[in-house]
Enzyme design. Sequence first.
Site, PDB file in Angstrom:
ATOM      1  N   HIS A  76      14.313  -7.285 -65.326  1.00 61.60           N
ATOM      2  CA  HIS A  76      14.901  -8.117 -66.235  1.00 61.60           C
ATOM      3  C   HIS A  76      14.064  -9.210 -66.474  1.00 61.60           C
ATOM      4  O   HIS A  76      12.960  -9.581 -66.064  1.00 61.60           O
ATOM      5  CB  HIS A  76      16.208  -8.998 -65.332  1.00 61.60           C
ATOM      6  CG  HIS A  76      15.730  -9.602 -64.249  1.00 61.60           C
ATOM      7  ND1 HIS A  76      15.379  -8.806 -63.099  1.00 61.60           N
ATOM      8  CD2 HIS A  76      15.471 -10.752 -63.667  1.00 61.60           C
ATOM      9  CE1 HIS A  76      15.049  -9.563 -62.168  1.00 61.60           C
ATOM     10  NE2 HIS A  76      15.148 -10.641 -62.399  1.00 61.60           N
TER      11      HIS A  76
ATOM     12  N   HIS B 172      13.692 -13.232 -68.178  1.00 58.72           N
ATOM     13  CA  HIS B 172      14.350 -14.662 -68.009  1.00 58.72           C
ATOM     14  C   HIS B 172      14.163 -15.425 -69.410  1.00 58.72           C
ATOM     15  O   HIS B 172      12.876 -15.308 -69.832  1.00 58.72           O
ATOM     16  CB  HIS B 172      13.909 -15.567 -66.855  1.00 58.72           C
ATOM     17  CG  HIS B 172      14.062 -14.971 -65.513  1.00 58.72           C
ATOM     18  ND1 HIS B 172      14.963 -15.496 -64.680  1.00 58.72           N
ATOM     19  CD2 HIS B 172      13.342 -14.046 -64.846  1.00 58.72           C
ATOM     20  CE1 HIS B 172      14.748 -15.233 -63.636  1.00 58.72           C
ATOM     21  NE2 HIS B 172      14.110 -14.120 -63.462  1.00 58.72           N
TER      22      HIS B 172
HETATM   23  P1  AMP Z   1      14.440 -12.816 -59.884  1.00 58.17           P
HETATM   24  O1  AMP Z   1      14.222 -13.521 -58.999  1.00 58.17           O
HETATM   25  O2  AMP Z   1      13.537 -12.788 -60.968  1.00 58.17           O
HETATM   26  O3  AMP Z   1      14.734 -11.319 -59.461  1.00 58.17           O
HETATM   27  O4  AMP Z   1      15.755 -13.278 -60.960  1.00 58.17           O
HETATM   28  C1  AMP Z   1      16.895 -12.855 -60.338  1.00 58.17           C
HETATM   29  C2  AMP Z   1      17.717 -13.912 -61.290  1.00 58.17           C
HETATM   30  O5  AMP Z   1      19.293 -13.645 -61.235  1.00 58.17           O
HETATM   31  C3  AMP Z   1      17.932 -15.381 -60.548  1.00 58.17           C
HETATM   32  O6  AMP Z   1      17.498 -16.285 -61.421  1.00 58.17           O
HETATM   33  C4  AMP Z   1      19.152 -15.440 -59.950  1.00 58.17           C
HETATM   34  O7  AMP Z   1      19.526 -16.931 -60.117  1.00 58.17           O
HETATM   35  C5  AMP Z   1      19.910 -14.507 -61.015  1.00 58.17           C
HETATM   36  N1  AMP Z   1      21.180 -13.853 -60.336  1.00 58.17           N
HETATM   37  C6  AMP Z   1      21.492 -13.365 -59.206  1.00 58.17           C
HETATM   38  N2  AMP Z   1      22.676 -13.037 -58.776  1.00 58.17           N
HETATM   39  C7  AMP Z   1      22.964 -13.179 -60.412  1.00 58.17           C
HETATM   40  C8  AMP Z   1      24.623 -12.616 -60.659  1.00 58.17           C
HETATM   41  N3  AMP Z   1      25.383 -12.083 -60.026  1.00 58.17           N
HETATM   42  N4  AMP Z   1      24.813 -12.938 -62.174  1.00 58.17           N
HETATM   43  C9  AMP Z   1      23.808 -13.358 -62.981  1.00 58.17           C
HETATM   44  N5  AMP Z   1      22.644 -14.198 -62.496  1.00 58.17           N
HETATM   45  C10 AMP Z   1      22.342 -13.741 -61.245  1.00 58.17           C
END
Ligand code: AMP
Length: 146
Positions: free
Chosen positions: A107, A109
């Site tokens: 993903h 950001h």
């Molecule tokens: P990463 O640490 O790069 O894997 O990013 C994961 C991101 O997903 C973090 O910024 C979290 O805040 C976000 N996140 C976790 N669970 C959810 C969810 N159910 N819906 C939307 N964002 C989420």
Amino acid sequence: MSLTGAYDGNNIFAKILRGEAPCVKIFEDDEVLAFMDIFPQSQGHCLVVPKNVEARNLTDFPAERLGPLFQRVQRLTRAVIAALSPDGVIVTQFNGAPAGQTIFHLHVHVIPRYANLPLQAHNQGKPADMEALKSQATRIAAALEP
Ligand code: AMP
């Protein structure tokens, strides 16, 4: 090891993509689903998640899909700027837990930055107000270029 290994289809983004978990959607097409981060590092923090692929991170994502993915990241970033008027935008992604990755489906950001507001630390954001997230998603979606 979080950087390599088999893709686990039970991750939350895979569940969101399958419609098994909710999200605050901004837009969706054949390539990606874009939605609001529920623990935002700043107001308007959103995510672009590629569909129909089992990729843990950048290294196991098909090279031919990088262009389509980042076209959508650029389109979303432009919409975030138009909708929320930030002073800057961070576009980033993390590969492996020691790098900060917590969800092992690739993903990207998109994190607006406001000159007078602090940035919350990655993965230490507070749960967002859902109505505020929905409002931001509506404004960003309305600002998407065709
Ligand atoms: P990463 O640490 O790069 O894997 O990013 C994961 C991101 O997903 C973090 O910024 C979290 O805040 C976000 N996140 C976790 N669970 C959810 C969810 N159910 N819906 C939307 N964002 C989420």
